[in-house]
Design a protein around this motif. Sequence first.
Motif, PDB file in Angstrom:
ATOM      1  N   LYS A  42     -36.730 -48.335  -5.018  1.00 23.29           N
ATOM      2  CA  LYS A  42     -35.916 -47.407  -6.240  1.00 23.29           C
ATOM      3  C   LYS A  42     -36.816 -47.148  -7.301  1.00 23.29           C
ATOM      4  O   LYS A  42     -37.640 -47.691  -7.994  1.00 23.29           O
ATOM      5  CB  LYS A  42     -35.440 -48.889  -7.021  1.00 23.29           C
ATOM      6  CG  LYS A  42     -34.501 -49.527  -5.647  1.00 23.29           C
ATOM      7  CD  LYS A  42     -34.200 -50.636  -6.183  1.00 23.29           C
ATOM      8  CE  LYS A  42     -32.990 -51.815  -4.891  1.00 23.29           C
ATOM      9  NZ  LYS A  42     -31.818 -53.038  -5.497  1.00 23.29           N
ATOM     10  N   TRP A  44     -36.503 -46.313 -10.149  1.00 24.52           N
ATOM     11  CA  TRP A  44     -36.417 -46.507 -11.673  1.00 24.52           C
ATOM     12  C   TRP A  44     -37.327 -48.180 -11.969  1.00 24.52           C
ATOM     13  O   TRP A  44     -38.068 -48.446 -12.561  1.00 24.52           O
ATOM     14  CB  TRP A  44     -34.771 -47.146 -12.321  1.00 24.52           C
ATOM     15  CG  TRP A  44     -34.710 -45.277 -13.422  1.00 24.52           C
ATOM     16  CD1 TRP A  44     -33.367 -44.451 -12.602  1.00 24.52           C
ATOM     17  CD2 TRP A  44     -35.184 -45.167 -14.063  1.00 24.52           C
ATOM     18  NE1 TRP A  44     -33.584 -43.715 -13.071  1.00 24.52           N
ATOM     19  CE2 TRP A  44     -34.143 -43.433 -14.642  1.00 24.52           C
ATOM     20  CE3 TRP A  44     -36.095 -45.016 -15.025  1.00 24.52           C
ATOM     21  CZ2 TRP A  44     -34.626 -42.646 -15.567  1.00 24.52           C
ATOM     22  CZ3 TRP A  44     -36.289 -44.093 -16.412  1.00 24.52           C
ATOM     23  CH2 TRP A  44     -35.517 -43.416 -16.106  1.00 24.52           C
ATOM     24  N   LYS A  45     -36.627 -48.716 -10.876  1.00 21.85           N
ATOM     25  CA  LYS A  45     -37.340 -49.406 -10.795  1.00 21.85           C
ATOM     26  C   LYS A  45     -39.342 -49.537 -10.967  1.00 21.85           C
ATOM     27  O   LYS A  45     -40.159 -50.662 -11.632  1.00 21.85           O
ATOM     28  CB  LYS A  45     -37.514 -51.117  -9.150  1.00 21.85           C
ATOM     29  CG  LYS A  45     -37.780 -52.609  -9.132  1.00 21.85           C
ATOM     30  CD  LYS A  45     -37.275 -53.688  -8.556  1.00 21.85           C
ATOM     31  CE  LYS A  45     -37.552 -54.306  -8.011  1.00 21.85           C
ATOM     32  NZ  LYS A  45     -37.548 -54.987  -6.512  1.00 21.85           N
ATOM     33  N   HIS A  46     -39.681 -49.185  -9.609  1.00 20.56           N
ATOM     34  CA  HIS A  46     -41.210 -48.394  -8.990  1.00 20.56           C
ATOM     35  C   HIS A  46     -41.384 -47.907 -11.174  1.00 20.56           C
ATOM     36  O   HIS A  46     -42.848 -48.149 -11.002  1.00 20.56           O
ATOM     37  CB  HIS A  46     -41.104 -47.805  -7.851  1.00 20.56           C
ATOM     38  CG  HIS A  46     -42.463 -46.992  -8.378  1.00 20.56           C
ATOM     39  ND1 HIS A  46     -42.802 -45.700  -9.078  1.00 20.56           N
ATOM     40  CD2 HIS A  46     -43.415 -47.239  -7.439  1.00 20.56           C
ATOM     41  CE1 HIS A  46     -44.073 -45.197  -8.886  1.00 20.56           C
ATOM     42  NE2 HIS A  46     -44.294 -46.675  -7.933  1.00 20.56           N
ATOM     43  N   LYS A  48     -40.725 -49.076 -14.041  1.00 18.83           N
ATOM     44  CA  LYS A  48     -41.032 -49.568 -15.091  1.00 18.83           C
ATOM     45  C   LYS A  48     -42.173 -49.954 -14.921  1.00 18.83           C
ATOM     46  O   LYS A  48     -42.927 -50.014 -16.035  1.00 18.83           O
ATOM     47  CB  LYS A  48     -39.967 -51.077 -14.812  1.00 18.83           C
ATOM     48  CG  LYS A  48     -39.955 -52.040 -15.775  1.00 18.83           C
ATOM     49  CD  LYS A  48     -38.951 -53.381 -15.847  1.00 18.83           C
ATOM     50  CE  LYS A  48     -38.666 -54.170 -16.485  1.00 18.83           C
ATOM     51  NZ  LYS A  48     -38.261 -55.534 -15.758  1.00 18.83           N
ATOM     52  N   GLU A 254     -44.978 -53.744  -7.406  1.00 19.26           N
ATOM     53  CA  GLU A 254     -44.532 -53.517  -8.520  1.00 19.26           C
ATOM     54  C   GLU A 254     -43.555 -54.631  -9.865  1.00 19.26           C
ATOM     55  O   GLU A 254     -43.370 -54.736 -11.057  1.00 19.26           O
ATOM     56  CB  GLU A 254     -42.271 -52.940  -8.035  1.00 19.26           C
ATOM     57  CG  GLU A 254     -42.990 -51.921  -7.512  1.00 19.26           C
ATOM     58  CD  GLU A 254     -41.300 -51.468  -6.840  1.00 19.26           C
ATOM     59  OE1 GLU A 254     -40.461 -52.478  -7.434  1.00 19.26           O
ATOM     60  OE2 GLU A 254     -41.301 -51.027  -6.492  1.00 19.26           O
TER      61      GLU A 254
END
Length: 278
Positions: A42, A44-46, A48, A254
């Motif tokens: 993902k 965007w999650k990464h 962040k 993450e």
Amino acid sequence: MEPFLNFFETMPIWMKAGWVFVVLAFFWILEGYYSLVVLKYKKWKHAKTNLILLAFVMIINAVFGIATAAVFIWLNDSQFGLLHLFKAPIWVELLLSLLVLDFIAQYGVHYLLHKVPAMWRLHIVHHSDKNVDVTTGTRHHPFDFIIRETFALLAVLIMGMPIAFYLFYRILSVLFTYWTHANISLPPKLDKAISYLFVTPNMHKFHHHYQMPWTDSNFGNMFSIWDRLFDTFVYDDVSKIQYGVDLADHTDDENISIQLGIPFNKTVVSKGKEVKEF
């Protein structure tokens, strides 16, 4: 050439910060069209975690900006440094300054971050990313970045360079950092040809392979000549690369709190490198 360099000396802070995000966004978009590896994550999650670390970096940059200003004022008054020992065209002085900055503040400190056990523990955070993309270029433990900035100031002192040279280097360094980490694919022959002088995306990806000896190779940021001169250059089949680092593969790459704590985490042990605790 002086008007060109003066632009960087008078460049407002918002423009410097904007350059970081423009370059980041540019390669982020390119990754969607010209990916080297199809990363199953993902995005965007990464991003962040890496962008939170970027926020720490920018705060440190602001603090070091004050120290840097004081150093340049002293250099101007004292005429200290190698550039004051001879006369040369401004482009020659600029090139020499860029080479010394790249050697000391990039290749040299990067080599030490891998070879000095206590420094390596800080640098693990950068290598623990299991999905290397453009945002990985922002992924540095705050203490890791402080060491890098200290070496940059050392290079400035050695050369006695004007502030415009240093600021131009910083702009180029941002470009190369994101370019080399970006998950983009160049034609293999083009990438390899460029790598004879400059660090390329494929070349740097071998450095992010999870196992030795590739982990301890390709330390350069802008110029690849240092890796070739000191026998740390590697170029092979990119399909063999697996991202991460063996001693931190069990950690959550993450999770920002876990990443900030890696240097002090006794459960992080290495099979491939000797790692000592602080």
